[in-house]
Design an enzyme around this catalytic site. Structure first.
Site, PDB file in Angstrom:
ATOM      1  N   GLU A  21      28.992  15.323  29.758  1.00 58.23           N
ATOM      2  CA  GLU A  21      29.483  16.514  29.038  1.00 58.23           C
ATOM      3  C   GLU A  21      28.354  17.227  28.314  1.00 58.23           C
ATOM      4  OE1 GLU A  21      32.318  17.848  29.274  1.00 58.23           O
ATOM      5  OE2 GLU A  21      33.688  16.295  29.993  1.00 58.23           O
ATOM      6  N   GLU A  48      39.161  26.550  36.719  1.00 51.95           N
ATOM      7  CA  GLU A  48      38.930  26.295  38.151  1.00 51.95           C
ATOM      8  C   GLU A  48      39.614  27.290  39.089  1.00 51.95           C
ATOM      9  OE1 GLU A  48      39.337  23.965  35.877  1.00 51.95           O
ATOM     10  OE2 GLU A  48      37.503  22.787  36.038  1.00 51.95           O
ATOM     11  N   THR A  62      28.307  23.488  37.082  1.00 56.55           N
ATOM     12  CA  THR A  62      29.732  23.154  37.005  1.00 56.55           C
ATOM     13  C   THR A  62      30.362  23.677  35.711  1.00 56.55           C
ATOM     14  OG1 THR A  62      31.334  21.377  37.343  1.00 56.55           O
ATOM     15  CG2 THR A  62      29.448  20.873  35.931  1.00 56.55           C
ATOM     16  N   GLU A 110      48.096  20.025  34.358  1.00 56.90           N
ATOM     17  CA  GLU A 110      46.967  19.119  34.593  1.00 56.90           C
ATOM     18  C   GLU A 110      47.201  18.222  35.801  1.00 56.90           C
ATOM     19  OE1 GLU A 110      44.207  19.394  33.211  1.00 56.90           O
ATOM     20  OE2 GLU A 110      43.129  17.512  33.303  1.00 56.90           O
ATOM     21  N   ASP A 155      34.772  15.311  40.990  1.00 55.14           N
ATOM     22  CA  ASP A 155      34.664  16.706  41.434  1.00 55.14           C
ATOM     23  C   ASP A 155      33.239  17.257  41.494  1.00 55.14           C
ATOM     24  OD1 ASP A 155      34.620  16.465  38.672  1.00 55.14           O
ATOM     25  OD2 ASP A 155      36.071  18.051  38.257  1.00 55.14           O
TER      26      ASP A 155
HETATM   27  C1  DMJ Z   1      34.321  21.901  32.799  1.00 55.06           C
HETATM   28  O1  DMJ Z   1      33.784  21.279  31.700  1.00 55.06           O
HETATM   29  C2  DMJ Z   1      33.483  21.653  34.000  1.00 55.06           C
HETATM   30  O2  DMJ Z   1      33.871  22.556  34.974  1.00 55.06           O
HETATM   31  C3  DMJ Z   1      33.623  20.250  34.523  1.00 55.06           C
HETATM   32  O3  DMJ Z   1      32.920  20.025  35.725  1.00 55.06           O
HETATM   33  C4  DMJ Z   1      35.058  19.863  34.742  1.00 55.06           C
HETATM   34  N1  DMJ Z   1      35.945  20.857  34.277  1.00 55.06           N
HETATM   35  C5  DMJ Z   1      35.749  21.417  32.996  1.00 55.06           C
HETATM   36  C6  DMJ Z   1      36.693  22.547  32.770  1.00 55.06           C
HETATM   37  O4  DMJ Z   1      37.928  22.342  33.329  1.00 55.06           O
END
Ligand code: DMJ
Length: 577
Positions: free
Chosen positions: A136, A390, A473, A369, A276
């Site tokens: 994170e 997303e 991401t 979710e 993911d």
């Molecule tokens: C974000 O922090 C990033 O996209 C992460 O890869 C997973 N998803 C959250 C938001 O949904």
């Protein structure tokens, strides 16, 4: 007789590029551009409503609590489901401000960007006694700072001349150095948790996720390229290689593992939580750094996903050892997948999955979710929607690839729902329960880094006009530069494939009619490109006649190997197995 990898991947990309640069057949109507202008302004308002409230009630803490107009120092809470080992004296790292930097640039607000850069340069420190999640902190803080540093230095008019002396890069380097202790394990796989001041804690858990080990390469690689210190890239690459070596004979990975023993803990995995961004980073690392190694990994991993997880437009989970389905669930995080498929050129598959996610969005008003596909019900404890990006992300990619105005309508519907259900006086609040639309007191930083940014770019892509970008991401743009490429594939060098420059492009049949991008499915036999999907391999003969299985290719939508029937025709004769 498999098609060589370069033809599979780049062939598909080349088709996408061809598609993007086709001369205009009909002009985007005045009405459509007026609508896009209106919607981009609406998203800008949303961003500033979130941002201004954060600045007023939460800054310099991490995130805003929009219902009570207060704050949370949540960097140490991210990924910390049981809220263990919370710090006593941690007062935040201005996380939402860091996450907003690149969005400010995307929306053209150089003045506020400069103010934020200045404040962070003078006040931010990572020398704090806080236990944080490596993944994170990497995607949000390190990625946010690096992207902002690049944006600050790639233009002369973005900052007052002379005021920027690489302070954000210094902060990023300091943070990256604090990360390095996490990789000091017998396997090279990093611990999921470190204390920013003291390193890995005694008795720290050795359990981590596939994303936690496999989604560090973009930020750590960029940090090495920018500082000249190879340790960041080397550590994340070693971890990625180790992780990849742990794949099963089916090219599948699990979801959780032990960083000391290198053993899998959870053998079931899918394309959602915990995994993911592993897939995403293989593909994006290939684009950013140009190395075939990333492509080779991605290609095998992608084929395995399409083969073992895909069920029509849906993706279930499967056991990495057997490929047998385990959990039949739709999760909100999976909605990024169609966007990734656009990068591969697998437009048909992207379109069909995206459509299903949007149907679920329409049914509930937002994306829950977790939805249990086999029982056709919401997961009893995961009925929330925390303002995730997303679906908007995939919508942007699909629109860029197709220019199908239907995706603008999807974006409009997302904007409408967000304003109807989640906007409150003090910002934007997460939805606690999609069946009641009861709200929760949390405005996640990714709402500013991703959700607003992707929606804005959907309606106004001027930021993409002169430069190729890969979005991390967390939605932070990194420019694709030839200098970072070990070898620059032609397809990236010659075209701007993150953005269609010309508004006057072919408008395809609507996605709703299931005819989107038929051109990408026009398969050419003699000469490349010869595929419309990343896994698709043509039968040897156009009339599908065969003598042996080797004469048959791989099915476009299922990625299964076709075999030769007794009657001498290629087909999916074993599809029921
Ligand atoms: C974000 O922090 C990033 O996209 C992460 O890869 C997973 N998803 C959250 C938001 O949904």
């Amino acid at each position: 007789m498999p098609t060589p990898k370069s033809k599979i991947g780049f062939g598909a990309l080349a088709l996408l590029l061809l598609f993007i640069s086709t001369p205009a057949m009909s002009k985007i109507s005045y009405r459509e551009s007026a609508k896009k202008k209106y919607l981009s302004e609406k998203v800008r308002e949303m961003f500033y409503h979130a941002y201004d409230n954060y600045i007023a009630h939460a800054f310099p803490h991490d995130e805003l609590k929009p219902l009570t107009k207060t704050y949370t120092d949540s960097l140490s809470e991210l990924g910390n489901l049981k809220l263990e080992h919370l710090p006593q004296n941690y007062n935040g790292s201005a996380l939402t401000l860091i996450e907003s930097l690149s969005s400010l640039v995307v929306m053209g607000n150089n003045t506020e960007f400069e103010r934020a850069v200045l404040w962070l340069s003078e006040n931010l420190t990572f020398d704090v006694d806080a236990r944080i999640n490596l993944f994170e902190c990497n995607i949000r803080a390190l990625g946010g700072l690096l992207s902002a540093h690049i944006l600050a230095t790639d233009s002369t008019n973005r900052l007052v001349l002379g005021m920027y002396k690489n302070q954000l890069l210094s902060l990023a380097e300091d943070l990256g150095r604090r990360f390095l202790c996490a990789f000091d394990t017998p396997t090279g796989l990093p611990y999921a948790w470190i204390n920013l001041k003291y390193g890995v804690m005694e008795n720290e858990t050795t359990e981590t996720s596939t994303s936690g080990c496999g989604s560090l390469i973009l930020e750590m690689g960029a940090l090495s390229r920018l500082t000249g210190d190879p340790r960041f890239e080397a550590a994340s690459l070693r971890a990625l290689r180790k992780l990849w070596s742990m794949r099963s004979s089916l090219d599948l990975l699990g979801t959780t593992l032990d960083v000391v023993t290198g053993q899998w803990i959870e053998y079931s995995s899918g394309i959602g939580a915990g995994v993911d961004s592993f897939y995403e980073y293989l593909m994006k690392a290939h684009v950013l750094f140009g190395s075939d190694e990333f492509w080779d990994m991605f290609h095998s991993a992608y084929l395995a996903v399409q083969k073992y997880f895909r069920h029509g437009p849906w993706y279930h989970e499967a056991d990495m050892r057997t490929g047998k389905a385990t959990y039949w669930q739709l999760t909100s995080l999976q909605a990024f997948w169609p966007g990734l498929q656009i990068l591969v050129g697998d437009i048909e598959a992207a379109n069909s999955s995206h459509r299903e996610f949007f149907h679920v969005w329409e049914r509930f008003g937002v994306l829950p979710e977790r939805y249990l596909l086999d029982r056709e019900m919401l997961h009893p404890t995961e009925k929330y929607y925390p303002l995730r990006p997303e679906l908007a992300e995939s919508t942007l990619y699909l629109y860029q690839a197709t220019k199908d105005p239907w995706y603008i309508e999807v974006g409009e519907s997302i904007v409408k729902s967000l304003n109807t259900y989640t906007k409150v006086e003090g910002g934007f609040a997460s939805v606690k329960d999609v069946t009641t639309m009861q709200l929760e007191d949390h405005q996640h930083s990714f709402f500013l880094a991703e959700t607003c940014k992707y929606l804005y770019l959907l309606f106004n892509d001027s930021f993409l006009a002169n430069q190729n970008y890969i979005f991390t991401t967390e939605g932070h743009p990194f420019p694709v530069r030839s200098a970072w490429h070990e070898k620059l594939p032609e397809t990236y060098a010659l075209n701007n494939w993150t953005s269609a420059k010309d508004e006057n492009q072919v408008i395809r049949a609507s996605a709703m009619s299931l005819q989107v991008c038929p051109d990408t499915l026009t398969l050419r036999r003699n000469g490349s490109p010869s595929v419309g999907s990343a896994c698709h391999v043509l039968d040897a003969r156009a009339d599908h006649r065969c003598l042996v299985d080797e004469d048959c290719g791989i099915e476009l939508t299922t990625c299964r190997k076709r075999t030769c029937s007794l009657a001498g025709y290629c087909g999916l004769w074993l599809f029921f197995l």
